[in-house]
Design an enzyme around this catalytic site. Sequence first.
Site, PDB file in Angstrom:
ATOM      1  N   GLU A  33       0.830  -1.200   0.000  1.00 28.65           N
ATOM      2  CA  GLU A  33       0.000   0.000   0.000  1.00 28.65           C
ATOM      3  C   GLU A  33       0.866   1.253   0.000  1.00 28.65           C
ATOM      4  O   GLU A  33       1.996   1.235   0.467  1.00 28.65           O
ATOM      5  CB  GLU A  33      -0.907   0.042   1.247  1.00 28.65           C
ATOM      6  CG  GLU A  33      -1.891  -1.112   1.326  1.00 28.65           C
ATOM      7  CD  GLU A  33      -2.737  -1.067   2.593  1.00 28.65           C
ATOM      8  OE1 GLU A  33      -3.906  -1.439   2.523  1.00 28.65           O
ATOM      9  OE2 GLU A  33      -2.203  -0.644   3.645  1.00 28.65           O
ATOM     10  N   HIS A  68       2.479   0.280  14.862  1.00 23.82           N
ATOM     11  CA  HIS A  68       1.268   0.335  14.044  1.00 23.82           C
ATOM     12  C   HIS A  68       0.071  -0.277  14.753  1.00 23.82           C
ATOM     13  O   HIS A  68      -0.890  -0.699  14.109  1.00 23.82           O
ATOM     14  CB  HIS A  68       1.483  -0.337  12.684  1.00 23.82           C
ATOM     15  CG  HIS A  68       2.662   0.210  11.936  1.00 23.82           C
ATOM     16  ND1 HIS A  68       2.691   1.483  11.414  1.00 23.82           N
ATOM     17  CD2 HIS A  68       3.875  -0.333  11.663  1.00 23.82           C
ATOM     18  CE1 HIS A  68       3.856   1.689  10.833  1.00 23.82           C
ATOM     19  NE2 HIS A  68       4.599   0.607  10.971  1.00 23.82           N
ATOM     20  N   ARG A 125     -16.469  -6.915  13.107  1.00 26.30           N
ATOM     21  CA  ARG A 125     -16.589  -7.374  14.489  1.00 26.30           C
ATOM     22  C   ARG A 125     -16.685  -6.151  15.391  1.00 26.30           C
ATOM     23  O   ARG A 125     -16.639  -5.015  14.913  1.00 26.30           O
ATOM     24  CB  ARG A 125     -15.362  -8.200  14.884  1.00 26.30           C
ATOM     25  CG  ARG A 125     -14.046  -7.455  14.643  1.00 26.30           C
ATOM     26  CD  ARG A 125     -12.827  -8.249  15.042  1.00 26.30           C
ATOM     27  NE  ARG A 125     -11.588  -7.634  14.615  1.00 26.30           N
ATOM     28  CZ  ARG A 125     -10.980  -6.627  15.229  1.00 26.30           C
ATOM     29  NH1 ARG A 125     -11.519  -6.126  16.331  1.00 26.30           N
ATOM     30  NH2 ARG A 125      -9.858  -6.119  14.786  1.00 26.30           N
TER      31      ARG A 125
END
Length: 502
Positions: A33, A68, A125
């Site tokens: 990405e 992260h 979730r």
Amino acid sequence: MRVVENEAEFLPQLAGAQREALAAFGDGTVFLERYLQQPRHIEIQILADTHGNIVHLGERECSIQRRHQKIVEESPSIALTPTLRAQMGAVAIRIARAANYVNAGTLEFMLDSDQQFYFLEMNTRLQVEHPVTELVTGLDLVRQQLYIASGEPLDLQQEKLTPRGHAIEVRLYAEDPQQQFLPSTGLITGFISPVGPGVRVDSGVAAGDEISQYYDPMLAKLIVYAEQRPAAIARLRAALERCAIFGVTTNISLLHAISLHPAFYAGETPTNFLELHSLPDTKIQPELPDTILAAAAITVVKQDMQDVARMPHSPNPWQSLGPWRTTGGERTLTYTYQEQEYQVGIRPTTQRLESWLISIDQREPMEVIGLVENENRLLIKTQHSQQALYVQAQQYEIQLFMAGQQYRLERTRPPEIASAAHGSSQLQKQKSLTAPMAGTIVKVQAQEGDIVEARQVLLILSAMKMEHAITAPYAGKIQRIYYAEGAVVQGGALVVEMAEEE
């Protein structure tokens, strides 16, 4: 996640990401990405039922992260305007509708400095940080999930969902921020949870529980709520000062430092917040206040006095006489903190109850009142100040929490027979490399007989969903590697033996 800034880093970082993904999820697939510099991490909570109704419950900002992974989450975000909030909410609903999604879910986005946002992923979730949304909306998201699973339509209208107040959540991790967030394993010997208005603690551990290498290092979540963001920050700071976890190293001190930081107060929180502000500052160790040394001395002496009270007729004179010797009623205790030794003289006064005269490194004695409020909480009063601390004394170590900062003081240990008999040199210590934590050897990158350079990676250890590289402390030759890939090792285990290059 790995950030790759040049071509030479790509293949090693790719291999590391694949190993972590395979170990954590059984799937080594990774995605490439674009990297956005200093963005914010914004996510939108949605609810979708089986009747085609979808609403969003506003945003959570989760920008302050380490490795992260989020450590601070809040709602609402100071970076979003009402227009941008509506746009991101509409996009989140559109994505969920296109996927025919049913349940609570979260759409995650990156927001750049130009207020452009980019879709990152959807978590299908309930997330760790859902309590901040519950507090600002007044909704129980688990209850809403049960309604949806029962086939009931949502009894919520988007135009009536208006967040009120401000909520902040911090994650309490078993790790050492001063050692590059190295996971901390061991036994939790004490857990003091803060209570009070607007304070919520969600925890899965308690005193007596063992923290192992096999799970995420998160111990608990501390969530605060107030009418406005500055009040929520103040409440967070106060709650962290009333929180203490003994037995393992935690990130409480780092979280407290964040709550005090002007940039956090101003809402300037890109995802590289910690790096941007050098938090934690590993070059500057916290100074040791006299209050900490006084509290440690009072704790030890009072414990000794309690031991004497429990054994008044002991045949052992060192127990029956208590802590006071033929030194004019003063006892001297030695503590080591950050490799510096401190001498603390303590004796009781006759003026008032629980009063002591304490001298540190032979300085002028000061009168200190030490009130034990419960098993771990100690109130220290001097002529000019009053401070509450949380203390736990073990045989050779005293752990103390004061004002959101953790201190570990070492007491004098008796010499080990083996070391005294055979001697020990610094060179011998350097030959043996040990595992800094319990974990699994996922990669061995050297062989016996190899000549290696200083800081060359020899083994990679995985624990708590993170990897840690064991590197050569100097250029030398590998004499022995004690474990193969896949082996589980304990913290402190000898893993590599090497000799300095001649």
